[in-house]
Design an enzyme around this catalytic site. Structure first.
Site, PDB file in Angstrom:
ATOM      1  CG  HIS A  81      -3.313 -14.228   7.219  1.00  0.00           C
ATOM      2  ND1 HIS A  81      -2.168 -14.781   7.752  1.00  0.00           N
ATOM      3  CD2 HIS A  81      -3.594 -14.940   6.089  1.00  0.00           C
ATOM      4  CE1 HIS A  81      -1.766 -15.784   6.981  1.00  0.00           C
ATOM      5  NE2 HIS A  81      -2.612 -15.906   5.983  1.00  0.00           N
ATOM      6  NE  ARG A  83       5.141 -10.542   1.866  1.00  0.00           N
ATOM      7  CZ  ARG A  83       5.928 -10.046   0.913  1.00  0.00           C
ATOM      8  NH1 ARG A  83       5.392  -9.380  -0.103  1.00  0.00           N
ATOM      9  NH2 ARG A  83       7.228 -10.206   0.960  1.00  0.00           N
ATOM     10  NE  ARG A  93      10.206  -1.502  -5.072  1.00  0.00           N
ATOM     11  CZ  ARG A  93       9.413  -0.767  -4.299  1.00  0.00           C
ATOM     12  NH1 ARG A  93       9.909   0.004  -3.348  1.00  0.00           N
ATOM     13  NH2 ARG A  93       8.097  -0.809  -4.473  1.00  0.00           N
ATOM     14  CE  LYS A  95       5.076   3.854   1.775  1.00  0.00           C
ATOM     15  NZ  LYS A  95       5.557   2.824   0.818  1.00  0.00           N
ATOM     16  N   PRO A 154       0.833  -1.209   0.000  1.00  0.00           N
ATOM     17  CG  PRO A 154      -0.807  -1.601   1.597  1.00  0.00           C
ATOM     18  CD  PRO A 154       0.519  -2.110   1.108  1.00  0.00           C
ATOM     19  CD  GLU A 155       3.293   2.670  -4.304  1.00  0.00           C
ATOM     20  OE1 GLU A 155       3.083   3.736  -4.908  1.00  0.00           O
ATOM     21  OE2 GLU A 155       3.924   1.729  -4.810  1.00  0.00           O
ATOM     22  NE  ARG A 175      21.223  13.617  -3.706  1.00  0.00           N
ATOM     23  CZ  ARG A 175      20.335  13.436  -2.729  1.00  0.00           C
ATOM     24  NH1 ARG A 175      19.789  14.479  -2.116  1.00  0.00           N
ATOM     25  NH2 ARG A 175      19.987  12.220  -2.362  1.00  0.00           N
TER      26      ARG A 175
END
Length: 280
Positions: A91, A110, A261, A58, A2-3, A152
């Site tokens: 769960h 998880r 990623r 988050k 979840p973002e 950067r």
């Protein structure tokens, strides 16, 4: 995982039946999450009123007059508001029973999420004090981003996913924002012009706002508090679409791995300035 849009969708979903309610009890079936759940919450929480539910990055912050619950959904967690008689299933690790007859149930296959309690000032908590600005606020703007880009060499996709730069731009939404901005994900952050930084800032805001309106993105485990999936997946342009046609030019979507990623992009619509530039 979840973002930001999924967490904001969760906040909005649980708020009407949780905010303003007194906690009757907490049931901890399995406290072995990312960090162990404090067993003393069984004594501390009953009688406390949930004064507000806010989001920072988050993290969901449930405020009481004695402290805050800091909840993170981890890789596979979700929160649902259910009648107290609803039986728990596999769960379902934590229930927060409320005086209105409902409960807030935490489900996490998880077990990489967390439920933490703090009585210190919330802004000083170690998980929160070093976070960058919220992407949907005025503090995150083109001038701010452009200033942070200077010097950067990190790939721009990795850069905008750094929570110390801006919070909540996870993998899905970083890919989508860069595509709409026409910026190759492997470009060094310092190579962006102010014009490009302006476009990227705007698209991060619009992509996240659109995802919140659609209830987030359900790719595997995420469900909204009413048990429904998020529908933003239907609007994805590049994420998860390797070898499928680009929605703008029909070229095949490509995939590379950056900082462990997946980065999805169209090499025709998102030009790399110099393919020999080393990135990290």
């Amino acid at each position: 995982m979840p973002e930001l849009p999924e967490v904001e969708t969760t906040r909005k979903g649980i708020q009407p039946k949780v905010e303003g309610q007194a906690i009757q009890k907490i049931i901890i079936r399995n406290g072995k999450l990312r960090w162990p759940v404090d067993p003393s919450l069984v004594e501390k929480l009953p009688g406390l009123v949930v004064l507000s539910i806010k989001r920072r990055a988050k993290y969901l912050l449930l405020e009481t007059d004695q402290g805050h619950l800091i909840i993170h959904l981890g890789m596979s967690g979700n929160l649902r508001v259910l009648p107290q008689h609803e039986p728990a299933v596999k769960h379902d690790h934590i229930d927060l029973l409320l005086e209105n007859g409902f409960l807030l149930r935490y489900h996490d296959p998880r077990r990489f999420g967390s439920w933490l309690w703090t009585e210190a000032p919330i802004q000083e908590h170690s998980l929160l004090k070093s976070l960058g600005p919220e992407p949907l606020t005025d503090a995150f703007n083109a001038e701010y981003l452009f200033q942070k880009l200077q010097g950067r060499k990190t790939a721009i996709k990795t850069f905008i996913m750094n929570n110390q730069i801006v919070v909540g731009v996870g993998n899905i939404y970083a890919n989508e924002s860069l595509f709409l901005s026409g910026i190759h994900p492997t470009r060094p952050a310092q190579s962006l012009t102010l014009t490009e930084a302006t476009k990227l800032t705007a698209h991060i805001k619009t992509v996240l706002s659109a995802a919140i309106e659609q209830g987030g993105t359900t790719l595997k485990d995420f469900l909204t508090p009413d048990g429904k999936p998020g529908y933003f997946e239907q609007k994805l342009n590049v994420y998860g679409r390797e070898n499928l046609p680009c929605p703008q030019c029909d070229s095949a979507i490509e995939k590379v791995v950056l900082n462990q990623r997946a980065a999805y992009f169209c090499s025709n619509c998102q030009k790399q300035l110099d393919s020999t530039v080393k990135i990290k």
